[in-house]
Design a protein around this motif. Sequence first.
Motif, short mmCIF file in Angstrom:
data_model
loop_
_atom_site.label_atom_id
_atom_site.label_comp_id
_atom_site.label_asym_id
_atom_site.label_seq_id
_atom_site.Cartn_x
_atom_site.Cartn_y
_atom_site.Cartn_z
N ILE A 32 -8.54 7.44 -0.16
CA ILE A 32 -8.47 6.00 -0.43
C ILE A 32 -9.04 5.74 -1.83
N PHE A 45 -2.61 4.59 2.20
CA PHE A 45 -3.06 5.54 1.19
C PHE A 45 -3.49 6.86 1.82
N ALA A 89 0.77 3.81 -3.04
CA ALA A 89 0.26 5.15 -2.76
C ALA A 89 1.26 6.23 -3.10
N GLY A 127 0.81 -1.21 0.00
CA GLY A 127 0.00 0.00 0.00
C GLY A 127 0.84 1.26 0.00
N ALA A 161 -6.57 1.06 -3.69
CA ALA A 161 -6.39 0.63 -2.30
C ALA A 161 -7.34 -0.50 -1.94
#
Length: 301
Positions: A165, A158, A39, A35, A169
């Motif tokens: 988000i 994120f 991100a 993540g 995600a």
Amino acid sequence: MDKEKIKKKLGIYARLMRTDKPIGTMLLLWPTLWGLWAAAGGLPPPVILLCFVLGTFLMRSAGCVANDFADRNFDGKVARTKNRPFARGEVSAKEALLLTLVLCLAAALCLLPLNRATWLAALPALFLALTYPFTKRFFPIPQLYLGLAFSFGIPMAFTAVGGRIPPLAWILFAANIFWTLAYDTAYAMADKADDLKIGIKTSAITFGRYDAQAVFACHLASTALMAWAGWEMRAGWPFWLAFPFVLHFQYKQYLAVRTRDRDTCFREFLANNRLGGFWFAAIAAHFFCLHLNEILANYTG
């Protein structure tokens, strides 16, 4: 209390936190790193990365203590857990609750450098982590609940990096839920005989004679979702290169857990650490090559 007693007590707390068994921390950390890299489009800011790594260790430790507290009347009856501190009478319920509180407060401190959206996202993550151990009393697939708990690092990553988000995600979130369901079912298969005797619920018991097939099906669902994530990221060849290795790993694991041998199932559970590393390497390699291509394009231009 003299130094030797303090040292002994700290050693007991360390075992209660599973500091000697980092596999749980790694299985929780890998999707968090997916993540963070997705991100940030590569290496995330160092402060955010440090906060998440420390927070992952602390929350996994808190979850282990809470799990042993919840299972304190069961662990002595299970071959694999009979030597845990609670099963040996080395720690009290009050000590466990206090240690859980301290670890949760320490994890909360890791949130301080992060934005408010991440603080809010941490609340359901905390609730899931601390309530998971009790779902084994009534929920037929508690491993699914664990998957939710082990996946919340992704939306938190994120929010920490971008403040929102996006769909990517939630795709990674779903992929990790299926992956967790796969490896923790293999883990439950190792304890299936004992769990049937003491009357707790697990996915291995619920899936019955199709437990090995369920492990493989969940692996394949996770892989399909990772392919969707790659499509969303417009991933290049380094990401897709991981798929043959991942599918080979998953098929070999299916053949292994199909034996339903206790030690084999537990060994295959541990092997999932490599799978999490495969996916992280694939995501990191994609963004590394992407940035390298941009640098080369600017240089030649």
